[in-house]
Design a protein around this motif. Structure first.
Motif, PDB file in Angstrom:
ATOM      1  N   TRP A 252      -4.335   6.059   2.021  1.00  0.00           N
ATOM      2  CA  TRP A 252      -3.255   5.096   1.773  1.00  0.00           C
ATOM      3  C   TRP A 252      -3.665   3.679   2.132  1.00  0.00           C
ATOM      4  O   TRP A 252      -3.397   2.735   1.394  1.00  0.00           O
ATOM      5  CB  TRP A 252      -1.987   5.526   2.517  1.00  0.00           C
TER       6      TRP A 252
ATOM      7  N   SER B 107      11.392  10.870  -2.048  1.00  0.00           N
ATOM      8  CA  SER B 107       9.962  10.802  -2.374  1.00  0.00           C
ATOM      9  C   SER B 107       9.235   9.856  -1.419  1.00  0.00           C
ATOM     10  O   SER B 107       8.643   8.860  -1.817  1.00  0.00           O
ATOM     11  CB  SER B 107       9.774  10.370  -3.820  1.00  0.00           C
TER      12      SER B 107
ATOM     13  N   PRO C  12       6.507   8.141   0.903  1.00  0.00           N
ATOM     14  CA  PRO C  12       5.045   8.119   0.830  1.00  0.00           C
ATOM     15  C   PRO C  12       4.524   9.288   1.679  1.00  0.00           C
ATOM     16  O   PRO C  12       4.941   9.439   2.840  1.00  0.00           O
ATOM     17  CB  PRO C  12       4.686   6.774   1.461  1.00  0.00           C
TER      18      PRO C  12
ATOM     19  N   GLU D 239      -3.888  14.042   0.139  1.00  0.00           N
ATOM     20  CA  GLU D 239      -2.651  13.317  -0.182  1.00  0.00           C
ATOM     21  C   GLU D 239      -2.063  12.550   0.993  1.00  0.00           C
ATOM     22  O   GLU D 239      -1.359  11.571   0.805  1.00  0.00           O
ATOM     23  CB  GLU D 239      -1.577  14.308  -0.665  1.00  0.00           C
TER      24      GLU D 239
ATOM     25  N   SER E  73      13.178   5.604  -1.301  1.00  0.00           N
ATOM     26  CA  SER E  73      12.622   6.912  -1.663  1.00  0.00           C
ATOM     27  C   SER E  73      13.697   7.896  -2.116  1.00  0.00           C
ATOM     28  O   SER E  73      13.381   8.930  -2.701  1.00  0.00           O
ATOM     29  CB  SER E  73      11.897   7.527  -0.458  1.00  0.00           C
TER      30      SER E  73
ATOM     31  N   SER F  82       0.828  -1.210   0.000  1.00  0.00           N
ATOM     32  CA  SER F  82       0.000   0.000   0.000  1.00  0.00           C
ATOM     33  C   SER F  82       0.861   1.260   0.000  1.00  0.00           C
ATOM     34  O   SER F  82       0.412   2.326  -0.376  1.00  0.00           O
ATOM     35  CB  SER F  82      -0.945   0.005   1.208  1.00  0.00           C
ATOM     36  N   LEU F  83       2.121   1.131   0.403  1.00  0.00           N
ATOM     37  CA  LEU F  83       2.990   2.307   0.472  1.00  0.00           C
ATOM     38  C   LEU F  83       3.582   2.690  -0.885  1.00  0.00           C
ATOM     39  O   LEU F  83       4.240   3.724  -1.011  1.00  0.00           O
ATOM     40  CB  LEU F  83       4.116   2.076   1.487  1.00  0.00           C
ATOM     41  N   GLY F  84       3.346   1.826  -1.880  1.00  0.00           N
ATOM     42  CA  GLY F  84       3.743   2.188  -3.242  1.00  0.00           C
ATOM     43  C   GLY F  84       5.242   2.213  -3.488  1.00  0.00           C
ATOM     44  O   GLY F  84       5.722   2.979  -4.322  1.00  0.00           O
ATOM     45  N   LEU F  85       6.000   1.389  -2.777  1.00  0.00           N
ATOM     46  CA  LEU F  85       7.453   1.381  -2.998  1.00  0.00           C
ATOM     47  C   LEU F  85       7.847   0.447  -4.149  1.00  0.00           C
ATOM     48  O   LEU F  85       9.036   0.274  -4.413  1.00  0.00           O
ATOM     49  CB  LEU F  85       8.198   0.955  -1.719  1.00  0.00           C
TER      50      LEU F  85
ATOM     51  N   VAL G  27      11.794   2.151   3.525  1.00  0.00           N
ATOM     52  CA  VAL G  27      11.082   3.332   3.024  1.00  0.00           C
ATOM     53  C   VAL G  27      12.082   4.415   2.621  1.00  0.00           C
ATOM     54  O   VAL G  27      12.002   4.995   1.535  1.00  0.00           O
ATOM     55  CB  VAL G  27      10.127   3.871   4.127  1.00  0.00           C
TER      56      VAL G  27
END
Ligand code: ATP
Length: 513
Positions: free
Chosen positions: A509, A404, A406, A503, A388, A296-299, A384
């Motif tokens: 999220w 970047s 999350p 956001e 990022s 879900s964190l989009g990594l 994370v």
């Protein structure tokens, strides 16, 4: 130097330069494998913890959270098996005098075989294009089959030797594979020995009456010893879970990978109590659910994989890791373990107290089985943070460093920047902060040209920059700049809260799960 190493060095120096992580007691040259979180690191860590707590505790009616003490009665660790079996096999190199975990040396060797196989697959993929059938290739290509079966064979043999305490065979395996000291290339090894990872300490002032204690090496036992307290006072019915986050301590043999392997670290654990016989169903459920939480964190989906254990801990009947692609390769991020009734039964035996549940549907008393999810908060932080951190070349050829993160986890959600330090712009910026700070962590920044301030906030990982200019004084609008796209929009001050919330909200999220 390998590119991976460069990336990792960059992660460590960025974490320090931007107030995320400092070596512990640095003015005294630091303490090995112990780190302090700085002003931004503490926020990021707290946000990760809260993201976990929200998903695991508050979103589940049948999971509650506790906060047990780090010190526990010493019999706890006898019962849990940690006194007798919480060991790592260590080996020393006689020439370099460096100490290693024997199992890690072998696992790294096996991973190299896996990388070789993946390279062959990628090459073939390029060669055959659309017509490529990966499944067929993996099972028929001689080289790939060779690499993968050798890897399998090595891990099986190591698993068996460790399980049967055959340390001589672990040493033999290292010699047969000609594994060398990664730093010096020397193959001059000592025997493999077991080393207990728990830190001891004493409770009480008088030496004669002091009680030997351990600093807890995992948070799980604080949950097991409170099983009945929580079940009874919370009127919990099986299946139910107890979660907690907190510090754990391990005297790790090798701790050279920044916050990946620390001697003092934090865990986020949940023990899920189920009917005996139902544990495999719940084990699969939690494997999938935890992977979804990470995703879900989009990594990047490609950065995760499962690793099913061949070698099971003394308490488990099934175990898997969620591995993450760290700057030094795929390594364990979280463990999901089916712990059977081992812990509760052992505590029953050692304490003489019944730790059972009366199941009204079955009209039966039993010791519940347990499925555990256990993730290291510091490892999550590293996953994370490292994934990022990016160096980007922009359209005009200039470079920028952007973290970047999350947005839901970013330490500061928005920075408010007056274009100039005069004409009443700082005052308006302060007013905006006064309003936003009730809902978000926001920062004020007026130093340097606005372009430099944008770059600074990019490197800090701040998702939004809000710029107050002369037009703001006339029409109550500001520019809002998005960190990742660098897109700028003109919006009314009154809209800011909604835009930021859209956001950064946990709801948005976690809905992706
Ligand atoms: P490893 O094999 O890497 O030593 P483990 O299998 O011993 O890990 P567990 O006992 O399953 O780890 O602990 C659960 C989680 O706690 C791990 O997945 C990891 O994220 C975290 N963890 C364990 N040891 C450390 C450590 N020394 N430093 C930071 N995090 C750790």
């Amino acid at each position: 130097m390998a590119k991976q190493e460069d990336i990792f060095k960059n992660v460590i120096s960025h974490a320090k330069e931007y107030g995320y992580i400092f070596p512990s007691s640095e003015i005294y040259d630091g303490l090995s494998a112990v780190y302090d979180y700085g002003q931004n690191g503490a926020e990021l860590k707290k946000n990760i913890r809260e993201y976990w707590w929200k998903a695991m505790v508050q979103m589940h009616e049948n999971i509650v959270g506790i906060d047990a003490a780090i010190f526990m009665h010493p019999t706890t660790w006898k019962a849990s098996g940690h006194v007798d079996a919480f060991n790592d096999p260590l080996i020393d190199n006689k020439d370099s005098k460096k100490r290693y975990r024997a199992d890690v040396l072998i696992e790294d060797y096996a991973e190299k075989l896996n990388i070789k196989a993946q390279k062959e697959i990628e090459k073939a993929q390029k060669r055959f294009g659309e017509a490529f059938n990966e499944e067929e290739f993996v099972t028929t290509n001689e080289r790939v089959v060779g690499y993968l079966s050798k890897r399998e064979e090595i891990l099986k043999r190591m698993g068996h030797s460790l399980e049967t305490e055959n340390l001589a065979d672990v040493k033999a395996l290292i010699e047969e594979l000609e594994i060398a000291d990664p730093d010096t290339g020397s193959k001059n090894w000592t025997e493999v020995r077991q080393f207990n990872l728990m830190f001891g300490t004493k409770l009480g002032a008088e030496a004669a009456h002091a009680m030997d204690l351990y600093l807890r090496p995992e948070t799980a036992q604080g949950i097991f010893v409170n099983f009945l307290n929580v079940q009874k006072t919370g009127r919990m019915k099986i299946p139910f879970g107890i979660a907690q986050t907190g510090k754990a301590f391990r005297n790790e043999i090798v701790a050279r990978q920044f916050i990946f392997r620390m001697r003092e670290f934090e865990q986020m654990e949940m023990q899920f109590f189920v009917r005996p016989g139902d544990e495999m169903k719940w084990y699969e459920y939690w494997k999938e659910t935890r992977l979804k939480w990470h995703m879900s964190l989009g990594l990047g989906k490609e950065n995760y994989r499962f690793h099913d254990h061949d070698k099971l801990a003394h308490y488990a009947n099934a175990a898997a890791d969620i591995e993450f692609n760290f700057p030094f390769g795929f390594k364990e991020l979280e463990g999901i373990h089916s712990r059977t009734d081992f812990d509760l039964k052992a505590h029953e035996e050692h304490s003489g107290k019944k730790l059972q549940f009366f199941d009204t549907e079955l009209n039966q008393n039993y010791v519940p089985y347990v499925v555990e999810t256990s993730v290291g908060l510091d490892r999550m932080f590293l996953a994370v943070f490292a994934s990022s951190l990016k160096e980007e070349t922009l359209e005009d050829g200039s470079e920028r460093t952007v973290l970047s993160l999350p947005a839901v986890l970013a330490p500061t959600k928005a920075a408010v920047l007056p274009l100039v330090k005069k004409d009443g712009l700082p005052e308006v910026a302060r007013e905006i902060i006064e309003d936003l700070k009730w809902d978000f962590n926001v920062a004020y920044d007026e130093k340097d040209a606005v372009g430099r301030r944008y770059r600074r906030q990019d490197a800090l990982g701040t998702p939004f920059c809000i710029t107050v200019d002369h037009q703001t004084l006339e029409d109550q609008t500001v520019t809002i700049r998005h960190r990742d796209s660098m897109k700028q929009d003109r919006v009314a001050i009154s809209e800011l809260r909604g835009i930021i919330n859209e956001e950064v909200s946990v709801r948005k999220w976690l809905m992706k799960m």
